[in-house]
Design a protein around this motif. Structure first.
Motif, PDB file in Angstrom:
ATOM      1  N   THR B 104      26.912  64.723  51.617  1.00 28.73           N
ATOM      2  CA  THR B 104      27.563  65.989  51.990  1.00 28.73           C
ATOM      3  C   THR B 104      28.989  65.834  52.517  1.00 28.73           C
ATOM      4  OG1 THR B 104      26.867  66.166  54.305  1.00 28.73           O
ATOM      5  CG2 THR B 104      25.287  66.928  52.653  1.00 28.73           C
ATOM      6  N   HIS B 105      29.557  64.671  52.300  1.00 31.88           N
ATOM      7  CA  HIS B 105      30.949  64.458  52.711  1.00 31.88           C
ATOM      8  C   HIS B 105      31.763  63.999  51.506  1.00 31.88           C
ATOM      9  CE1 HIS B 105      30.112  64.766  57.003  1.00 31.88           C
ATOM     10  NE2 HIS B 105      28.946  64.230  56.690  1.00 31.88           N
ATOM     11  N   PRO B 106      32.938  64.596  51.272  1.00 26.04           N
ATOM     12  CA  PRO B 106      33.803  64.033  50.242  1.00 26.04           C
ATOM     13  C   PRO B 106      34.241  62.642  50.679  1.00 26.04           C
ATOM     14  CG  PRO B 106      34.912  65.830  51.421  1.00 26.04           C
ATOM     15  CD  PRO B 106      33.507  65.771  51.929  1.00 26.04           C
ATOM     16  N   GLU B 107      34.040  61.682  49.793  1.00 24.04           N
ATOM     17  CA  GLU B 107      34.379  60.295  50.153  1.00 24.04           C
ATOM     18  C   GLU B 107      35.358  59.726  49.146  1.00 24.04           C
ATOM     19  OE1 GLU B 107      31.287  57.464  51.233  1.00 24.04           O
ATOM     20  OE2 GLU B 107      32.230  55.919  49.993  1.00 24.04           O
ATOM     21  N   PHE B 108      36.384  59.075  49.654  1.00 21.95           N
ATOM     22  CA  PHE B 108      37.288  58.317  48.783  1.00 21.95           C
ATOM     23  C   PHE B 108      37.108  56.839  49.094  1.00 21.95           C
ATOM     24  CE2 PHE B 108      41.274  55.999  48.133  1.00 21.95           C
ATOM     25  CZ  PHE B 108      41.414  56.176  46.764  1.00 21.95           C
ATOM     26  N   SER B 109      36.871  56.043  48.036  1.00 21.73           N
ATOM     27  CA  SER B 109      36.796  54.588  48.173  1.00 21.73           C
ATOM     28  C   SER B 109      38.009  53.988  47.477  1.00 21.73           C
ATOM     29  CB  SER B 109      35.539  54.032  47.505  1.00 21.73           C
ATOM     30  OG  SER B 109      34.404  54.716  47.943  1.00 21.73           O
ATOM     31  N   THR B 110      38.692  53.116  48.169  1.00 24.08           N
ATOM     32  CA  THR B 110      39.873  52.473  47.566  1.00 24.08           C
ATOM     33  C   THR B 110      39.432  51.527  46.460  1.00 24.08           C
ATOM     34  OG1 THR B 110      39.822  50.534  49.016  1.00 24.08           O
ATOM     35  CG2 THR B 110      41.075  52.452  49.798  1.00 24.08           C
ATOM     36  N   PRO B 111      40.326  51.206  45.523  1.00 27.94           N
ATOM     37  CA  PRO B 111      40.025  50.097  44.613  1.00 27.94           C
ATOM     38  C   PRO B 111      39.981  48.790  45.408  1.00 27.94           C
ATOM     39  CG  PRO B 111      42.295  50.856  44.325  1.00 27.94           C
ATOM     40  CD  PRO B 111      41.638  51.803  45.271  1.00 27.94           C
ATOM     41  N   GLU B 112      39.345  47.785  44.843  1.00 31.46           N
ATOM     42  CA  GLU B 112      39.237  46.496  45.500  1.00 31.46           C
ATOM     43  C   GLU B 112      40.588  45.784  45.502  1.00 31.46           C
ATOM     44  OE1 GLU B 112      37.935  47.685  42.661  1.00 31.46           O
ATOM     45  OE2 GLU B 112      36.364  46.342  41.976  1.00 31.46           O
ATOM     46  N   SER B 113      40.856  45.070  46.586  1.00 35.73           N
ATOM     47  CA  SER B 113      42.098  44.301  46.649  1.00 35.73           C
ATOM     48  C   SER B 113      41.993  43.251  47.750  1.00 35.73           C
ATOM     49  CB  SER B 113      43.287  45.222  46.936  1.00 35.73           C
ATOM     50  OG  SER B 113      44.466  44.459  47.086  1.00 35.73           O
ATOM     51  N   SER B 114      42.773  42.193  47.612  1.00 36.68           N
ATOM     52  CA  SER B 114      42.851  41.186  48.677  1.00 36.68           C
ATOM     53  C   SER B 114      44.059  41.415  49.564  1.00 36.68           C
ATOM     54  CB  SER B 114      42.951  39.779  48.072  1.00 36.68           C
ATOM     55  OG  SER B 114      41.784  39.484  47.372  1.00 36.68           O
ATOM     56  N   SER B 115      44.856  42.409  49.229  1.00 38.83           N
ATOM     57  CA  SER B 115      46.084  42.653  49.982  1.00 38.83           C
ATOM     58  C   SER B 115      45.900  43.810  50.957  1.00 38.83           C
ATOM     59  CB  SER B 115      47.220  42.981  49.008  1.00 38.83           C
ATOM     60  OG  SER B 115      48.231  43.726  49.645  1.00 38.83           O
ATOM     61  N   LEU B 436      46.568  43.642  40.321  1.00 36.92           N
ATOM     62  CA  LEU B 436      45.762  42.421  40.334  1.00 36.92           C
ATOM     63  C   LEU B 436      44.268  42.728  40.419  1.00 36.92           C
ATOM     64  CD1 LEU B 436      47.821  40.263  42.861  1.00 36.92           C
ATOM     65  CD2 LEU B 436      47.430  39.695  40.458  1.00 36.92           C
ATOM     66  N   GLY B 437      43.462  41.747  39.988  1.00 36.93           N
ATOM     67  CA  GLY B 437      42.016  41.840  40.185  1.00 36.93           C
ATOM     68  C   GLY B 437      41.310  42.725  39.158  1.00 36.93           C
ATOM     69  N   ARG B 438      40.153  43.211  39.553  1.00 35.76           N
ATOM     70  CA  ARG B 438      39.265  43.931  38.643  1.00 35.76           C
ATOM     71  C   ARG B 438      39.701  45.369  38.341  1.00 35.76           C
ATOM     72  NH1 ARG B 438      33.097  43.384  40.639  1.00 35.76           N
ATOM     73  NH2 ARG B 438      33.904  44.772  42.246  1.00 35.76           N
ATOM     74  N   PRO B 439      40.293  46.092  39.318  1.00 34.41           N
ATOM     75  CA  PRO B 439      40.576  47.529  39.050  1.00 34.41           C
ATOM     76  C   PRO B 439      41.449  47.805  37.833  1.00 34.41           C
ATOM     77  CG  PRO B 439      40.765  47.068  41.388  1.00 34.41           C
ATOM     78  CD  PRO B 439      40.599  45.742  40.714  1.00 34.41           C
ATOM     79  N   PRO B 440      42.555  47.059  37.606  1.00 32.79           N
ATOM     80  CA  PRO B 440      43.375  47.416  36.445  1.00 32.79           C
ATOM     81  C   PRO B 440      42.660  47.163  35.115  1.00 32.79           C
ATOM     82  CG  PRO B 440      44.207  45.399  37.474  1.00 32.79           C
ATOM     83  CD  PRO B 440      43.160  45.960  38.379  1.00 32.79           C
ATOM     84  N   VAL B 441      41.779  46.176  35.094  1.00 33.54           N
ATOM     85  CA  VAL B 441      41.049  45.875  33.852  1.00 33.54           C
ATOM     86  C   VAL B 441      40.000  46.970  33.597  1.00 33.54           C
ATOM     87  CG1 VAL B 441      39.654  44.157  32.636  1.00 33.54           C
ATOM     88  CG2 VAL B 441      41.389  43.403  34.291  1.00 33.54           C
ATOM     89  N   ARG B 442      39.315  47.351  34.653  1.00 29.72           N
ATOM     90  CA  ARG B 442      38.310  48.422  34.535  1.00 29.72           C
ATOM     91  C   ARG B 442      38.968  49.707  34.019  1.00 29.72           C
ATOM     92  NH1 ARG B 442      36.189  48.039  39.749  1.00 29.72           N
ATOM     93  NH2 ARG B 442      37.735  49.538  40.451  1.00 29.72           N
ATOM     94  N   HIS B 443      40.111  50.003  34.618  1.00 25.09           N
ATOM     95  CA  HIS B 443      40.847  51.210  34.224  1.00 25.09           C
ATOM     96  C   HIS B 443      41.279  51.131  32.757  1.00 25.09           C
ATOM     97  CE1 HIS B 443      43.888  54.331  34.207  1.00 25.09           C
ATOM     98  NE2 HIS B 443      44.825  53.445  33.932  1.00 25.09           N
ATOM     99  N   ALA B 444      41.761  49.951  32.354  1.00 24.91           N
ATOM    100  CA  ALA B 444      42.256  49.796  30.979  1.00 24.91           C
ATOM    101  C   ALA B 444      41.129  50.005  29.963  1.00 24.91           C
ATOM    102  CB  ALA B 444      42.869  48.408  30.807  1.00 24.91           C
ATOM    103  N   ILE B 445      39.948  49.493  30.288  1.00 23.62           N
ATOM    104  CA  ILE B 445      38.813  49.633  29.351  1.00 23.62           C
ATOM    105  C   ILE B 445      38.386  51.107  29.248  1.00 23.62           C
ATOM    106  CG2 ILE B 445      36.376  49.037  28.979  1.00 23.62           C
ATOM    107  CD1 ILE B 445      37.002  46.308  30.282  1.00 23.62           C
TER     108      ILE B 445
END
Lengths: 64, 514
Positions: B104-115, B436-445
């Motif tokens: 019941t709460h709008p939630e935003f999760s950031t993409p994964e990152s080491s920075s 960097l990392g997984r998010p840009p690849v996931r987005h590209a696919i």
């Protein structure tokens, strides 16, 4: 970056916490000291507009 | 071990109210808000394989705990005319993040990152995404100002919602060692990271109206547990790595406050990352242990500027002594640290010094101190008693994310609170994934095969053909290599070719992790 390195990882910081001898980026304003006494009347005006009973009415369901 | 790069993420649940209604349905409001956000890559989240009941201590619980009230709500939710997926309203965003209705709460999760800086930008972009959704939703309702959204953790009536941190660690680090190494630090960090709250909500003190440093500490009731909605723990033991579980475990921390201050969000991630990576993964064990960590976090929160001595198994220390102990342990390790880590260490030491000298010196970067000062000033000007309910309403309004209404937003705009991110890069983070990392690849696919992708999660993408692509973390690849991979994905003619393109990256990742 804060000791004069060329790599700047926090390039967008507008101000850096005050403290003796701290360096600032060239394009950063002078570090600000907390001066809440000078907080503008705009904030106080905004505060006065808040309904005193707002938190009493505010109800949410349990989240995580 | 200390060259391990910890992938992190932040999930924030927001409070939501309709201002034109006496009572509103939080399920509907949260769903409609999320659905109002038009710019999503995909609307199907891959829940298959996720199991929040798995405990890192090696067992699975039959049921996650809920209080009686929430159990009743859940029962009535089952009778609604929409499915689980419709209720969740998942949006997988082009920036690599996730926007959905979570409990019941709008939630935003950031993409994964080491920075830390990347995460700060995406966390801030999350606020802008909620504001864009709010604008759309209000237009459909017929007027502005009909909704308010709060980045906080309480409704002051015993209902809490979270801001969770995630740290991906090697699987071979025993969970108990993480707990033992972290707990004194996690309790103590509250003094620098609290968002401030006007009210007490722990079961024994509910109803008292006094100020405290943390929004969340009243809701921390046990040391370790897999539960997140009732009897919440200092260290959550949910075992859902969202990565190869043979190699990784995800430390899911639910005790922290949702900060308005960017400095606090950056320090929360930075300090915790360094304790985990440079101390605990390196085999360091603290020589101190709190006698009662749950009682201690409440004492730290209520101690405000006059921090109490906390009972250790040997002796008594304040939260500041504990933070000093950890930062000194970090400094003793001669490591080649990058500039983000050096910034965190420097800020950490300065913050302790300044707190000891005069906590007001931190009022431009610590929410609870900033809020306490403006509330005190207002109370004096309006001659209010210390338990006047207006003060609690002002506390709530500090967390209103609307730039024209929120009290924090006014402080930030006037320069009285630090801002670390720049508007242009936050604008970019609303739509673009990190490099960097997984998010840009996931987005590209997902972008390459929008008609073929049915569902996606952090780690997996499922296609209409039934095929499942499992993504490695891509942590050891430079931005140029990720860009080349993305270009290659853009030239693929069929989803069937993805597995072959990803395979060398997965093999290399597995080799590195061995």
């Amino acid at each position: 970056m804060f000791d004069g390195e060329s790599v700047v990882l926090f390039p967008e910081r507008k101000t850096i916490p005050g403290g003796p001898g701290r360096e600032t980026q060239k394009d950063s304003p002078v570090p600000k000291r907390p001066e809440t006494k000078k907080t503008g009347d705009r904030l106080m005006d905004r505060m006065k507009k808040v309904d005193p009973n707002q938190s009493e009415r505010y109800r949410q369901r349990t989240g995580e | 071990m200390t060259d391990f790069s910890i992938v992190m993420g932040i999930e924030t649940e927001y409070g939501i109210v309709r201002n034109d209604l006496r009572e509103s349905d939080p399920v509907i409001e949260s769903m409609e808000l999320v659905r109002s956000y038009q710019s999503a890559d995909l609307t199907g989240w891959l829940y298959q394989g996720e199991d929040p009941s798995l405990d890192a201590r090696g067992f699975r619980v039959d049921n996650l705990a809920q209080d009686e009230e929430e159990r009743a709500f859940t029962r009535s939710d089952y009778k609604r005319f929409f499915s689980f997926h419709e209720m969740k309203s998942d949006r997988i965003l082009s920036n690599g993040g996730r926007f959905y209705n979570d409990h019941t709460h709008p939630e935003f999760s950031t993409p994964e990152s080491s920075s830390i800086m990347d995460l700060l930008r995406y966390d801030r972009a999350g606020i802008d995404i909620l504001l864009l959704a709010k604008k759309e939703r209000e237009q459909s309702l017929g007027g502005s100002g009909l909704l308010s959204l709060y980045r906080n953790n309480t409704d002051y009536h015993g209902h809490s919602y979270g801001c969770h941190e995630n740290y991906l660690l090697p699987r071979d680090i025993p969970f108990d060692r993480i707990v033992q190494g972290c707990v004194p630090f996690l309790v103590a960090r509250t003094v620098l990271l609290g968002a401030g709250k006007y009210g007490y909500e722990s079961s024994e003190k509910r109803g008292s109206v006094r100020y405290q440093a943390s929004q969340r500490s009243d809701f921390i009731e046990t040391l370790v547990s897999v539960d997140t909605m009732h009897c919440r723990p200092l260290v959550n033991s949910r075992d859902e790595p969202h990565a190869d579980r043979n190699h990784f475990r995800r430390l899911h921390l639910i005790l922290g406050d949702a900060n308005m201050s960017e400095w606090q969000t950056a320090m929360k991630l930075g300090m915790t990352k360094m304790v985990l990576r440079d101390l605990i993964l390196d085999g360091w064990e603290p020589e101190i242990a709190l006698d009662d960590p749950v009682e201690s976090i409440r004492l730290v929160s209520k101690g405000l500027r006059d921090q109490p001595l906390l009972r250790l198994q040997k002796g008594q220390w304040t939260a500041l002594d504990i933070l000093e102990y950890y930062v000194e342990a970090l400094e003793k390790r001669s490591l080649d640290r990058d500039s983000e880590d050096r910034w965190v260490l420097s800020e950490w030491k300065t913050a302790i010094e300044q707190f000891k000298s005069d906590p007001s010196l931190l009022s431009n970067r610590v929410d609870w101190i900033a809020k306490e000062e403006i509330l005190s000033r207002f109370r004096e000007e309006e001659s209010l008693s210390p338990d006047d309910p207006w003060l609690q309403s002002l506390d709530l309004e500090y967390h209103n994310i609307d730039p024209d209404q929120g009290l924090f937003r006014a402080l930030e705009e006037s320069g009285d609170m630090l801002r670390l991110t720049g508007e242009a890069s936050v604008r970019n983070a609303v739509t673009q994934p990190p490099g960097l990392g997984r998010p840009p690849v996931r987005h590209a696919i997902i972008r390459r095969f929008p008609e073929d992708v049915v569902e996606a999660g952090w780690e997996k993408i499922r296609f209409r053909s039934g095929e499942l692509v499992v993504l490695p973390l891509f942590q050891s690849f430079r931005e140029e290599e990720i860009s080349r991979l993305i270009e290659r994905i853009g030239r693929l003619s069929s989803p069937r070719e993805i597995a072959e393109v990803i395979r060398p990256y997965t093999e290399w990742t597995n080799l590195q992790e061995r």
